[in-house]
Write a protein that holds these residues in place. Structure first.
Motif, PDB file in Angstrom:
ATOM      1  N   ASN A 100      39.417  49.832  43.873  1.00  0.00           N
ATOM      2  CA  ASN A 100      38.499  48.867  43.735  1.00  0.00           C
ATOM      3  C   ASN A 100      39.049  47.379  43.405  1.00  0.00           C
ATOM      4  O   ASN A 100      38.423  46.823  42.468  1.00  0.00           O
ATOM      5  N   ILE A 101      39.920  46.986  44.370  1.00  0.00           N
ATOM      6  CA  ILE A 101      40.476  45.598  44.168  1.00  0.00           C
ATOM      7  C   ILE A 101      39.640  44.757  44.897  1.00  0.00           C
ATOM      8  O   ILE A 101      39.744  44.842  45.993  1.00  0.00           O
ATOM      9  N   ARG A 102      39.519  43.578  44.251  1.00  0.00           N
ATOM     10  CA  ARG A 102      38.717  42.434  45.057  1.00  0.00           C
ATOM     11  C   ARG A 102      39.780  41.509  45.585  1.00  0.00           C
ATOM     12  O   ARG A 102      40.815  41.223  44.855  1.00  0.00           O
TER      13      ARG A 102
ATOM     14  N   LEU B  38      52.307  42.145  48.791  1.00  0.00           N
ATOM     15  CA  LEU B  38      51.180  42.995  48.836  1.00  0.00           C
ATOM     16  C   LEU B  38      51.510  44.216  48.018  1.00  0.00           C
ATOM     17  O   LEU B  38      50.600  44.616  47.355  1.00  0.00           O
ATOM     18  N   ASP B  39      52.491  44.958  48.586  1.00  0.00           N
ATOM     19  CA  ASP B  39      52.852  46.168  47.732  1.00  0.00           C
ATOM     20  C   ASP B  39      53.030  45.912  46.251  1.00  0.00           C
ATOM     21  O   ASP B  39      52.578  47.050  45.598  1.00  0.00           O
TER      22      ASP B  39
ATOM     23  N   TYR C 127      50.806  46.763  40.825  1.00  0.00           N
ATOM     24  CA  TYR C 127      51.040  46.455  39.123  1.00  0.00           C
ATOM     25  C   TYR C 127      49.419  45.902  38.814  1.00  0.00           C
ATOM     26  O   TYR C 127      49.360  45.542  37.965  1.00  0.00           O
ATOM     27  N   THR C 128      48.625  45.848  40.131  1.00  0.00           N
ATOM     28  CA  THR C 128      46.969  45.593  39.626  1.00  0.00           C
ATOM     29  C   THR C 128      46.476  46.687  39.036  1.00  0.00           C
ATOM     30  O   THR C 128      46.358  47.711  39.937  1.00  0.00           O
TER      31      THR C 128
ATOM     32  N   CYS D 234      49.834  43.356  35.221  1.00  0.00           N
ATOM     33  CA  CYS D 234      50.206  43.268  33.746  1.00  0.00           C
ATOM     34  C   CYS D 234      51.395  42.255  33.631  1.00  0.00           C
ATOM     35  O   CYS D 234      51.708  41.717  32.432  1.00  0.00           O
ATOM     36  N   GLY D 235      51.674  41.578  34.703  1.00  0.00           N
ATOM     37  CA  GLY D 235      52.437  40.274  34.666  1.00  0.00           C
ATOM     38  C   GLY D 235      53.867  40.936  34.181  1.00  0.00           C
ATOM     39  O   GLY D 235      54.224  42.105  34.027  1.00  0.00           O
TER      40      GLY D 235
END
Length: 468
Positions: free
Chosen positions: A339-341, A367-368, A373-374, A400-401
Motif C-alpha cells: 500500500n505504498i503511494r 527502487l528495491d 525500507y519503506t 526508516c532512513g
C-alpha cells in the motif's frame, strides 16, 4: 657494453665520474700544449722579429761599421735574446758558442730569401742545436746587396722538459686529486644509490606480500619524490589487499549461511528425518529460497567484476521518463502489496545519452532499496528534471532512513545498514556498489541524503544527449 650493463649502479657512477675526470685532465693538457706551442711561441717570435727590426733600423747602408757592431753588442748584453751579427752567413758558425755546420743553420733556399730582403723564421726542434728554439734571421741590405745578417734566437724548453720539472708536483697533486675524487665520487654514488637500494629491498618485501614496507624520504629531489611515490604505492597496495581480504571474507560469510541451510535441509530430506509432507515442502521452499539468494549473489558479483573492468557501454539516446515508467510497471504488485503511494514528476523531453539496460539496473537497485525500507502505507517519490548538461533523477522514500556514518559507507561491498532485515528481504549488499560503478561509467554522479526516521533521498545525475 654487456659487461658495463652487468655492473651495479654505484660502480657505473664511479666509472662514469672517473672517465669524465680523465677526459677533463686530457683536455687541460691539450689546452696547455696549445697555449704553449701557439700563443707563447708566437709571442716570442713576434718579440724577436720586432727586436730584430728595431736593430736593423739602425743600419744605414754600406759596410758594417764598428759603431753598429758595438750597438748590437750592447743590446745583446742587456737582452735575454742571443743576437749574432755577421757579414756573411758562412761566418755564422764562428760566432756561435758551439761547433755547427753553417749549411745546417741556413739552407741555400733561406739564403736566397735573405738576398731577396725577406726575413727567415726558425721555430721548433733544431737538430743542429739539439733543442727547441725560436729564431729570426733579418737581412741587412744595401740596395740589392746582402751586407750582413742579424740572427736572433731564444732556446725554449720542450713540453716534456716542463713536465719533467713539475713531475713531483704532478705525482703528489694527482694522487691527492685521485683520492679526493674517489672519496667524493663514493659519496655522490652512495647519495644516489642508497635510497635506490632501500627501495629495491622494500620492493622485494612488497613482492612477497609485506605491504607495510616503507622507504625513508631523506631529500626533496627526484629520488625523494620517487621514494614518496613508492610509499604511496605500497600504502595503496596494502589498502587494496585489505579490501580483497575483507571482500573474500564477506563472500564466504554471505555464502556460508545459505549453504549451511541447503546442506542441513537436504540432509534432513535425504535421511527421511522429516516424514510429514507439508514439512517436506517447507524444507524444499527454504532450499529454493537460499539457492535463489546464492544465485543473486553470484550474479551481482559477476556484474560488479565486469563493471570494474573494461565493460563496454552500449550508449544510445533514450527517453529517461519512458524508461522510468516501464521500470515502475514491474513494481506495481509490490507497491500495492505494501500500500505504498508512488509520486511521479517526470520531464518527458529529457533524452539521456547512456546504456538503457544499465540505467534500468540502476533504477531497479534504487527502487528495491526504497521498497525494502519503506513501511506499509508509506510514500516513494521519483522525479526527473533538466539540469543542463545533466539530467537529475531523484528517488525519495519515507522509510526508516540511516545515520551519517552509514551514508559514508554506502557503496562498500556487502555493507548493509540493517543486516538482518536485508537478508530477510533478499539483499546481497552489492546493489549500491553496482549502481555507483554504472553511474561512474556514464560520467555521472550519485549522492545520498538521509536522516534517521525521515527516509532517504538518492540524487543521480546522468549526461543529457546533446544532439551531436
Amino acid at each position: 657494453m654487456k659487461r658495463f650493463n652487468s655492473l651495479s649502479l654505484q660502480q657505473k657512477l664511479w666509472l662514469t665520474i672517473s672517465a669524465f675526470l680523465m677526459l677533463a685532465v686530457l683536455l687541460l693538457y691539450a689546452v696547455a700544449v696549445y697555449i704553449y706551442e701557439n700563443i707563447y711561441i708566437t709571442n716570442v717570435e713576434q718579440r724577436l722579429l720586432q727586436e730584430g727590426m728595431n736593430i736593423a733600423a739602425k743600419y744605414k747602408g754600406g759596410a758594417l761599421t764598428d759603431s753598429f757592431r758595438n750597438t748590437v753588442s750592447i743590446i745583446n748584453d742587456v737582452s735575454d735574446t742571443e743576437i749574432v751579427l755577421v757579414n756573411n752567413p758562412r761566418e755564422l758558425s764562428a760566432c756561435l758558442p758551439f761547433e755547427v755546420d753553417h749549411h745546417a743553420i741556413i739552407s741555400e733556399a733561406e739564403r736566397q730569401q735573405l738576398l731577396a730582403g725577406k726575413t727567415v723564421t726558425k721555430k721548433g726542434y733544431e737538430q743542429t742545436f739539439n733543442r727547441h728554439i725560436v729564431g729570426v734571421i733579418i737581412p741587412l741590405l744595401d740596395e740589392h746587396r746582402l751586407m750582413g745578417i742579424l740572427y736572433l734566437y731564444v732556446p725554449l724548453a720542450s713540453i716534456e722538459d716542463v713536465l719533467k720539472r713539475i713531475q713531483t708536483f704532478i705525482i703528489i697533486g694527482g694522487s691527492l686529486f685521485l683520492l679526493i675524487t674517489v672519496f667524493v665520487g663514493r659519496k655522490i654514488a652512495m647519495h644516489f644509490t642508497k635510497p635506490l637500494q632501500h627501495m629495491q629491498q622494500a620492493a622485494y618485501r612488497v613482492s612477497q606480500g609485506d605491504f607495510s614496507a616503507q622507504v625513508n624520504v631523506e631529500a626533496e629531489d627526484e629520488i625523494g619524490q620517487l621514494a614518496k611515490t613508492f610509499n604511496q604505492m605500497a600504502k595503496a597496495l596494502a589498502q587494496e589487499d585489505e579490501r580483497k581480504k575483507e571482500f573474500l571474507a564477506n563472500v564466504s560469510h554471505e555464502l556460508r549461511t545459505p549453504l549451511s541451510y541447503v546442506k542441513g535441509y537436504s540432509e534432513a530430506l535425504l535421511d527421511d528425518v522429516v516424514k510429514d509432507e507439508a514439512q517436506q515442502k517447507k524444507y524444499i521452499k527454504l532450499i529454493h529460497r537460499e539457492a535463489s539468494r546464492m544465485q543473486r549473489l553470484v550474479r551481482d558479483l559477476l556484474d560488479l567484476a565486469q563493471l570494474e573492468g573494461t565493460y563496454p557501454l552500449v550508449r544510445t539516446p533514450f527517453s529517461i521518463a519512458q524508461l522510468v515508467e516501464e521500470t515502475i510497471e514491474k513494481y506495481e504488485p509490490m507497491l500495492q502489496e505494501k500500500n505504498i503511494r508512488l509520486l511521479l514528476d517526470l520531464d518527458h523531453d529529457l533524452i539521456v545519452d547512456g546504456d538503457p539496460d544499465r540505467i534500468e539496473q540502476v533504477l531497479q537497485n534504487m527502487l528495491d532499496n526504497a521498497l525494502r525500507y519503506t513501511s506499509f502505507g508509506g510514500t516513494i517519490s521519483l522525479r526527473a528534471v533538466n539540469k543542463q548538461p545533466m539530467c537529475e533523477l531523484m528517488i525519495a522514500d519515507s522509510g526508516c532512513g540511516m545515520s551519517k556514518e552509514d551514508i559514508e559507507r554506502l557503496g562498500e561491498r556487502f555493507f548493509r545498514t540493517d543486516r538482518s532485515r536485508s537478508r530477510e528481504h533478499g539483499g546481497t549488499g552489492l546493489g549500491i556498489a553496482i549502481t555507483k560503478q554504472i553511474v561512474k561509467l556514464h560520467g555521472g554522479s550519485i549522492r545520498f541524503k538521509s536522516e534517521r526516521g525521515k527516509g532517504t533521498t538518492v540524487y543521480i545525475e546522468l549526461p543529457l544527449y546533446n544532439g551531436v
